[in-house]
Design an enzyme around this catalytic site. Structure first.
Site, PDB file in Angstrom:
ATOM      1  N   GLY C   7     -17.339  13.532  -1.342  1.00 14.72           N
ATOM      2  CA  GLY C   7     -16.483  14.689  -1.637  1.00 14.72           C
ATOM      3  C   GLY C   7     -15.048  14.246  -1.816  1.00 14.72           C
ATOM      4  CG  LEU C   8     -14.008  11.460  -3.697  1.00 15.75           C
ATOM      5  CD1 LEU C   8     -14.317  10.436  -4.779  1.00 15.75           C
ATOM      6  CD2 LEU C   8     -13.195  10.825  -2.563  1.00 15.75           C
ATOM      7  CG  ASP C  30     -16.123  14.618  -6.394  1.00 17.10           C
ATOM      8  OD1 ASP C  30     -15.744  15.237  -5.364  1.00 17.10           O
ATOM      9  OD2 ASP C  30     -16.240  15.168  -7.515  1.00 17.10           O
ATOM     10  N   GLY C 114      -4.176  20.310   5.695  1.00 18.97           N
ATOM     11  CA  GLY C 114      -4.112  20.711   4.307  1.00 18.97           C
ATOM     12  C   GLY C 114      -3.558  19.614   3.418  1.00 18.97           C
ATOM     13  CE  LYS C 166      -9.274  22.959  10.403  1.00 17.92           C
ATOM     14  NZ  LYS C 166      -9.867  23.702   9.349  1.00 17.92           N
ATOM     15  CD  GLU C 173      -4.494  28.144   9.366  1.00 17.84           C
ATOM     16  OE1 GLU C 173      -4.840  27.015   9.767  1.00 17.84           O
ATOM     17  OE2 GLU C 173      -4.931  28.644   8.309  1.00 17.84           O
TER      18      GLU C 173
END
Lengths: 301, 301, 301, 301
Positions: C7-8, C30, C114, C166, C173
């Site tokens: 996954g890129l 990917d 992020g 998380k 958040e």
């Protein structure tokens, strides 16, 4: 008509009485022999003439699932099972499929009214096929409030719709109760109000907030003025949580129903971990005093 | 008995009709000559025989304050003024003192029932002295729901108690309405429910959530199915805000009433500055797309 | 050390860059050939020397499940898979069991930071066995903020603990963002404040509310003063809902996180069915005007 | 420069120290002789050379009002008073007018930073005229965080803007604290999380939720693991209430800030009248058990 009734607890017991009073032939089963008409579900199946209608009125979850499974084996093609308990609506499709494999029909029916239903009738929300609803209609008519063709009953949609409607009903109920409760506390908090029960009593007629729940609140205060004998510890029976989860799944804002639910959660905490964190933070940045845990809530450090 | 009635708007007009229908002699004043019985407050004072009882039914705030001040000059010692409007309860003490200086008595009376009160009677919450309440009792009895000795009226406490009780009533009303509204949206959001109005109709009998507001919701949906003709833009008339402020002043948790109020505030915003900030933050840290302002809410960038 | 990275996208692409900059040998896969180092997961398995460590950084849900399943077949006993995506923590046990059947270890790792993580490092919350954590530690050390032995990484507990931490992080958040957003709107609403961005900028140093999110808010306002170019339409990516569901399951009051989530739901509604119901009710009992739907929010009927 | 400083409590004492450390000549007054430099405000006025700048750092409300009134009589034309306390912003206009009548200027300055300000500097939000701000700038520069030209200070607008900004700051602070607190409780409630302080510690670097408050939470937990020594009883100092009232006055939805405030109110109730009403209602309609008041929260009836 003839009806098998599984579960003779607080609700089922009263429903049997109401149905019999209206001339229906009810065969009730309950594991407690002192209230049961038959000794087993097998015996119940024998006592009711096919094609049978069997109403299940037991606690939601595992007990209901077991009852449905057992009925799938003792009933036969052409019979009809109605789940009148507070099952989660997502379970209804499973139950319907399980019974359908044995040729048995299925209706889910949300029942509201509590202990008052015996005399006042029950509010009924039904999900399932038209033909199944039509077949059980004499039973629904006997359970709903007398002479109320325009209320107390709805065929809300296909299988699952009845329990979904009942779930939302209970979510609304949480919000209504909390709204009255906040109003009650605001009246109690104001010395000008010398007759709090009188205010609530006055509200029961002519006002915009009049309702059956308000009448019950007046009745409760008459029995226990200022609620001196009870604590605020309040359980929740699950349907409020399901309603909020449904709101999450469907992206429906539900600030009132969720606030009512969270107030119940908080009412059951001897102390709040979250509020300990807030108190600790205030102490950290502002040097504000904290209250020692071992002193309980009665003394300040 | 004879009554002076100041203000013949939506509420006062109906109240005059209800009082006259029950045999009372009402002299009404309103600046609009087409509905008024007299041309001025002075004329009203002349038309009513002393000791007079004068009911004020005008918008809260400046208009009520002016009416009270003017009545203090045209009425005389031994008269009695009743403020039936939605005045803030903190104003009542001021009004009572002003009138007391002229020997005039004062009652504050919260009135609920809206446009339905004409036929169904009004819920009345009164604050003031026992003797003043006794004197105006024939009027209260005529306004309250017929034959309801046990509801629709309360002498809640001294001056201010009536409007305080009415304020809390309206705060509760906000919470109740929002609870039903969230339930309505949850029913609408679920495809299984094929008859949303039918579900609400069913709830009006036999269920725990039955109430007059619920009956009005059923009626509203019958007139405008799926509320296709109206927007969700919802005003608030002030008493909800006062209720939350009172909660702040008295440290009473009011999560439900405040949530209902904030939902109204939000309903009136074409776009939310707060949510713009949240959307901007998500974009900043996560690179999440934001929606362009000029595209409205219909298209994603 | 050597790492396979599946996954890129926005996150994985940056993580590969950060890891390589710190001397690690990363083989990335990917489906988009323009960013991928290898053509398939099979090829990735060949390119990494056993015992392999493979990091999965793809969207949660079906895509992650498929990746885990495929890795279970192309990897072998003694290998280790790390799910760094935003998977629901309840899925971790399933993934761990699936891989364990093939002798493959499993860690779940919540990753925060992020688009800023490339330069500033990522906050990492890991669940799994001590030996597996130790084995992947060089990778965690390279991803976490530089020189931060005391922050940015935690081995939170067994499998599932990382994603649970998380999930709660994201719930918090939501609450933080909404708190700042309400403050921003309150500043905007007051004419006395002539420099709203300046106030927020001032808050970033010396105050109790200083934070990284606040700095981002200042940055966002610098780029788009008064947020003139964006709408308040705000998505939610699922973890906020999971957090509230967890609160429901554990009877933890979560009024702030849920209010933040509901504000997002509301931001996406062109009109609110619930508020239509409230407006309709007000019209029914009080004769209050409603706003016509077709006029939008700009004109009153 | 020379500064008169009235009030040497927790905040003023530290501010004097910080100002002196940066070379300013501070004459402090406090009723407690052991910390005061002068014996009275009159003596303070003599000790400071006109045109004087006098900073007031005393509790908001009556004490501040008295200090301002007394300064209006002992100071003279051309002097400048700065109210650095947590006064309500609506009071600033009154204070400014009172002082202006004696030719004295006025600035309101919200100060954040608590006990940490001595070393880290204070965040300052100032309201008033440009010339007055310019005149006091050396003091503001000494109080704000070192070397922070871009943060820690804002001239937010005319008189009142400083305290308004500080009030909103505190409202935001309530929301932030509650968001972390809910997250803390959710971590505590999940057995999978074996290292709750470690998770919070990890969050302090690299994550989206990193902040100074979070660092304080980590510090607090290090000092009192699981908050075993403190209760959740949490005071509010008034500014949170003002923020919500401002939201009411300006029709700004503030669900998060109000929820945080109400959670504090609830934390201080030994039992909740509202929840007693809810428990009583459940008992009325459903026959659900209530918990006896005299048994506390530990035993069910």
């Amino acid at each position: 008509m003839q009806l098998g009734l599984v579960g003779l607890g607080r609700m089922g017991f009263n429903m049997r009485a109401r149905l019999r009073a209206q001339g229906h032939d009810v065969v009730g089963y309950d594991p407690r022999p002192e209230v049961s008409d038959v000794a087993s579900l097998t015996e119940l199946a024998s006592a009711v003439t096919a094609p049978r209608v069997v109403w299940v009125m037991v606690p939601a979850g595992e007990i209901t699932r077991n009852a449905i499974r057992e009925l799938a084996s003792v009933l036969g093609s052409g019979d009809l099972v109605i789940d009148g308990g507070n099952s989660r609506y997502a379970d209804d499709r499973t139950h319907a499929d399980l019974l359908a494999a044995a040729g048995i029909g299925y209706l889910d029916c949300g029942v509201s009214g509590g202990v008052w239903g015996l005399d006042e009738g029950y509010g009924l929300m039904v999900g399932g096929a038209d033909t199944d609803v039509a077949r059980a209609m004499p039973i629904f008519d006997a359970l709903r409030p007398d002479g109320e063709r325009a209320g107390g009953f709805v065929h809300a949609g296909p299988v699952g719709a009845g329990h979904y409607a009942k779930m939302v009903h209970n979510g609304v109920e949480y919000g209504l109760m909390q709204a009255y409760a906040e109003g009650y506390e605001l009246l109690e908090a104001q010395d000008l109000i010398t007759d709090v029960p009188g205010v609530l009593q006055a509200w029961t007629h002519g006002t915009v907030v009049r309702s059956w729940l308000l009448e019950l609140l007046v009745k409760a205060l008459a029995e226990d003025p200022e609620f001196a004998r009870i604590s605020g510890y309040t359980e929740d029976s699950g349907e409020g949580r399901w309603t909020v989860q449904e709101a999450l799944d469907r992206a429906v804002p539900a600030p009132v129903i969720s606030a009512a639910l969270f107030a119940r959660f908080a009412s059951r905490q001897a102390d709040s971990p979250a509020m300990k964190a807030v108190a600790a933070l205030r102490n950290q940045f502002g040097g504000h005093a904290v209250r020692a845990a071992d002193r309980g809530t009665a003394t300040e450090t």
